[in-house]
Design an enzyme around this catalytic site. Sequence first.
Site, mmCIF file in Angstrom:
data_model
loop_
_atom_site.group_PDB
_atom_site.id
_atom_site.type_symbol
_atom_site.label_atom_id
_atom_site.label_comp_id
_atom_site.label_asym_id
_atom_site.label_seq_id
_atom_site.Cartn_x
_atom_site.Cartn_y
_atom_site.Cartn_z
ATOM 1 N N TYR A 105 0.857 -1.273 -0.040
ATOM 2 C CA TYR A 105 -0.042 0.034 -0.026
ATOM 3 C C TYR A 105 0.823 1.381 -0.018
ATOM 4 C CZ TYR A 105 -3.879 -2.661 1.282
ATOM 5 O OH TYR A 105 -4.796 -3.528 1.501
ATOM 6 N N TYR A 144 -0.083 -9.985 0.539
ATOM 7 C CA TYR A 144 0.986 -9.518 1.194
ATOM 8 C C TYR A 144 0.964 -10.252 2.669
ATOM 9 C CZ TYR A 144 -2.911 -6.436 3.117
ATOM 10 O OH TYR A 144 -4.104 -5.927 3.423
ATOM 11 N N ARG A 154 -2.056 -12.273 3.719
ATOM 12 C CA ARG A 154 -3.408 -11.910 3.038
ATOM 13 C C ARG A 154 -3.578 -12.380 1.617
ATOM 14 N NH1 ARG A 154 -6.942 -8.756 4.668
ATOM 15 N NH2 ARG A 154 -8.185 -10.498 4.333
ATOM 16 N N HIS A 157 -6.857 -8.736 -2.235
ATOM 17 C CA HIS A 157 -8.218 -8.427 -1.972
ATOM 18 C C HIS A 157 -8.357 -6.926 -2.453
ATOM 19 C CE1 HIS A 157 -5.564 -7.708 1.478
ATOM 20 N NE2 HIS A 157 -6.546 -6.418 2.050
ATOM 21 N N HIS A 159 -10.349 -3.425 -0.874
ATOM 22 C CA HIS A 159 -11.296 -2.956 0.360
ATOM 23 C C HIS A 159 -12.625 -2.344 -0.518
ATOM 24 C CE1 HIS A 159 -8.789 -3.958 3.596
ATOM 25 N NE2 HIS A 159 -7.646 -3.916 2.614
HETATM 26 FE FE LIG Z 1 -5.907 -4.905 2.776
#
Ligand SMILES: [Fe+2]
Length: 234
Positions: A105, A144, A154, A157, A159
């Site tokens: 991110y 990640y 994870r 995905h 959000h």
């Molecule tokens: Fe996330």
Amino acid sequence: MADPIGYRRAVPGTQPDYLYPPYRSTEKRAPTKPLIRIPHTLSEVTGPMFGQDKVSPTDNDLTGQHAAAPIGERIIVSGRVLDEDGRAVPHTLVELWQCNATGRYRHEIDQHDAPLDPNFSGAGRAMTDAAGRYRFLTIKPGAYPWGNHANGWRPAHIHFSLFGPSFMTRLVTQMYFPGDPLLPLDPIFNSVTEPVARERMVSVFDIALTEQDFALGYRFDIVLRGRGATPMVG
Ligand SMILES: [Fe+2]
């Protein structure tokens, strides 16, 4: 004025419990006292409208926000926003955010040792049309690692955040990709214990959404409340 009819309450297992110990941060934030049932009055079944004037038609293109295109597999993510009776929710704001193709991110807290992409910010928004449809063009996010448990990763995905027509239709959720081998291992995905409800967070590969020579398409319909509600997952 008579009291409005409230929304249906969720069936147990179709929404994550506030406390789900395998997802460790729920231990810090789950209520420690019994919940108080609050009736749905006019204050709950109404709410402000967001995004009416400020969303531009290009805000749904996460690949066109910088000087060059981001690295990664272009994808189209599209679907309908529906209410608890399966009716379209038109002209409602849909926001999304995601990591880049390497699984990072653009945020100071994210110190994962994977490259940032100068051409990808990772956030977009759109309004649904009269039929409740929305559409985004983005790139497929990477998996990640996270510190929840040993060797925890994870699944890929995206959000999502929606408001819908009232305070009670507020939804924050995560969209997953079909066939991801990390899904059975993911405590956030598994915090929705009812398997049918859990699958509502998994998008569907849709050849009809796919654009030839350009991008694969994934369909993700979102249901705000009711028996078929998309789970609330932060
Ligand atoms: Fe996330």
